[in-house]
Design a protein around this motif. Sequence first.
Motif, PDB file in Angstrom:
ATOM      1  N   ILE A 375      -0.839  42.524  -8.120  1.00  0.00           N
ATOM      2  CA  ILE A 375      -1.035  41.150  -7.661  1.00  0.00           C
ATOM      3  C   ILE A 375      -1.567  40.357  -8.838  1.00  0.00           C
ATOM      4  O   ILE A 375      -2.493  40.794  -9.529  1.00  0.00           O
ATOM      5  CB  ILE A 375      -1.953  41.062  -6.429  1.00  0.00           C
ATOM      6  N   SER A 376      -0.960  39.200  -9.097  1.00  0.00           N
ATOM      7  CA  SER A 376      -1.176  38.506 -10.363  1.00  0.00           C
ATOM      8  C   SER A 376      -1.288  37.001 -10.165  1.00  0.00           C
ATOM      9  O   SER A 376      -0.651  36.427  -9.274  1.00  0.00           O
ATOM     10  CB  SER A 376      -0.010  38.820 -11.305  1.00  0.00           C
ATOM     11  N   THR A 377      -2.069  36.364 -11.030  1.00  0.00           N
ATOM     12  CA  THR A 377      -2.137  34.903 -11.032  1.00  0.00           C
ATOM     13  C   THR A 377      -1.085  34.296 -11.947  1.00  0.00           C
ATOM     14  O   THR A 377      -1.095  33.078 -12.186  1.00  0.00           O
ATOM     15  CB  THR A 377      -3.518  34.405 -11.489  1.00  0.00           C
ATOM     16  N   ALA A 378      -0.166  35.082 -12.471  1.00  0.00           N
ATOM     17  CA  ALA A 378       0.847  34.585 -13.397  1.00  0.00           C
ATOM     18  C   ALA A 378       1.859  33.704 -12.665  1.00  0.00           C
ATOM     19  O   ALA A 378       1.726  33.401 -11.478  1.00  0.00           O
ATOM     20  CB  ALA A 378       1.540  35.750 -14.100  1.00  0.00           C
ATOM     21  N   ASN A 379       2.892  33.295 -13.384  1.00  0.00           N
ATOM     22  CA  ASN A 379       3.866  32.366 -12.830  1.00  0.00           C
ATOM     23  C   ASN A 379       5.206  32.989 -12.472  1.00  0.00           C
ATOM     24  O   ASN A 379       6.061  32.321 -11.897  1.00  0.00           O
ATOM     25  CB  ASN A 379       4.090  31.203 -13.804  1.00  0.00           C
ATOM     26  N   ARG A 380       5.398  34.267 -12.814  1.00  0.00           N
ATOM     27  CA  ARG A 380       6.693  34.892 -12.542  1.00  0.00           C
ATOM     28  C   ARG A 380       6.500  36.317 -12.044  1.00  0.00           C
ATOM     29  O   ARG A 380       5.595  37.030 -12.494  1.00  0.00           O
ATOM     30  CB  ARG A 380       7.581  34.886 -13.797  1.00  0.00           C
ATOM     31  N   ASN A 381       7.371  36.715 -11.148  1.00  0.00           N
ATOM     32  CA  ASN A 381       7.331  38.072 -10.600  1.00  0.00           C
ATOM     33  C   ASN A 381       8.711  38.715 -10.612  1.00  0.00           C
ATOM     34  O   ASN A 381       9.015  39.560  -9.794  1.00  0.00           O
ATOM     35  CB  ASN A 381       6.769  38.058  -9.172  1.00  0.00           C
ATOM     36  N   PHE A 382       9.547  38.290 -11.582  1.00  0.00           N
ATOM     37  CA  PHE A 382      10.884  38.838 -11.690  1.00  0.00           C
ATOM     38  C   PHE A 382      10.825  40.348 -11.909  1.00  0.00           C
ATOM     39  O   PHE A 382       9.863  40.873 -12.468  1.00  0.00           O
ATOM     40  CB  PHE A 382      11.655  38.202 -12.846  1.00  0.00           C
ATOM     41  N   LYS A 383      11.859  41.017 -11.525  1.00  0.00           N
ATOM     42  CA  LYS A 383      11.943  42.459 -11.713  1.00  0.00           C
ATOM     43  C   LYS A 383      11.805  42.786 -13.192  1.00  0.00           C
ATOM     44  O   LYS A 383      12.540  42.270 -14.035  1.00  0.00           O
ATOM     45  CB  LYS A 383      13.292  42.969 -11.182  1.00  0.00           C
ATOM     46  N   GLY A 384      10.823  43.600 -13.538  1.00  0.00           N
ATOM     47  CA  GLY A 384      10.597  43.980 -14.931  1.00  0.00           C
ATOM     48  C   GLY A 384       9.735  43.018 -15.710  1.00  0.00           C
ATOM     49  O   GLY A 384       9.471  43.241 -16.902  1.00  0.00           O
ATOM     50  N   ARG A 385       9.262  41.963 -15.078  1.00  0.00           N
ATOM     51  CA  ARG A 385       8.515  40.914 -15.796  1.00  0.00           C
ATOM     52  C   ARG A 385       7.306  41.462 -16.549  1.00  0.00           C
ATOM     53  O   ARG A 385       7.037  41.069 -17.675  1.00  0.00           O
ATOM     54  CB  ARG A 385       8.056  39.851 -14.784  1.00  0.00           C
TER      55      ARG A 385
END
Length: 417
Positions: A375-385
């Motif tokens: 679980i992340s505060t980042a902006n992307r959760n694409f596969k392999g990100r």
Amino acid sequence: MGQTIIEKILSSHCGHTARANEIVVARVDYVMGQDGTAPLAINAFKDMDGKEVFDREKVAFVIDHSAPSPNEGVSALHKLMREFVKEKAFRLYDIGEGVCHQLIPESGEVGPGSLVIGADSHTCTYGALNAFSTGVGSTDLAGGLISGQMWFKVPETFKFVCNGTLPTGVFSKDLILYLIGDVTADGATYMAAEYVGEAIAALSQEARFTIANMAIEMGAKAGLMEADDKTYNWLNRFTKREFAPVVADQDAVYAKVREYDVSKLEPQVAKPHKVDNVAPVGEVAGKPIQQALLGTCTNGRLEDLRIAAGILANRKVHPEVRMIVAPASRRIFLDAMAEGIIQTLVESGAAIVTPGCGPCVGTHNGVPSDGETVISTANRNFKGRMGNSNAEIFLASPATVAASALTGKITDPREFI
């Protein structure tokens, strides 16, 4: 017929009245490259027979995506950047200084009415300062470095009117995730997202950066806001420069307009593997996690660290969770130390890494293993990100990430607020 913010900024930089869908050549106020893209831009610069950059005071390179270098190949690219910057005599932000999208606003070189290009898709972040800032490719960056100009198709504008008051435990990250989920990942493709309304006005300047940062995740070319006292108070910490604020005309023409009442919004989570795969936290609550990431150009500012520390204070991160914290800049890191935030986070069990992008883009500092959930505060959760295509990434606010780190599962942060 009036103009939108994007039309006005491009008009002031191209020398005539610009309208949506017109092709213009505009002068740029600042050019930025980072270590994921700058080496390619350097090669393109040489292929174009470039001699000097157009203005040494208006150019910067940032080493943030793999900082410090995780391997010898990256070290060679960093060396290439350092040598090029030394030869051309412009600004380099080296390892440890932070993420480009925090450092460039902190530089004081960008503000209301500015036009900025950067070889990184989240350059749209600076729109929170009432600037038109947008990502470009490495070849376009090289052209900008040489000429100080860039061509644009003037974007149409998608106006988001956000009224009401965000409830306790709901933050700007929840709002932008909700908007992206509503309009979808391509719902604003090549448009300028213009955010207005009492809910936007009530946000801190730091929270507004989060909204602008993720405009690209709905396909937008830029994410724009008006400047107000909060904007100028933030800017005055870094510069005394005068800027030219831009406000849309009352009769400006918008391609789309959507209105929202945020008063009943719940904490939101973006589920794998798409940013627009958004649901209220209750829909995924209880999902076990193995890693929690707090930071990045989206939510690594002091306010974000403070929110998480408020939840983690006098508590311990779950023993089966690795919590990683990446402050957005050295300045933020130091401010968080002075405020006692870093001590709180470390005492809770978090690991603090060098200010930079490493965990977010998956180059180092937190690559998950097969089958793990982050679980992340980042902006992307694409596969392999984050460096492993066999892991799952959920996106959420700093509060939701902190609460989940405590319990070892995705958790509604309102339980701790």
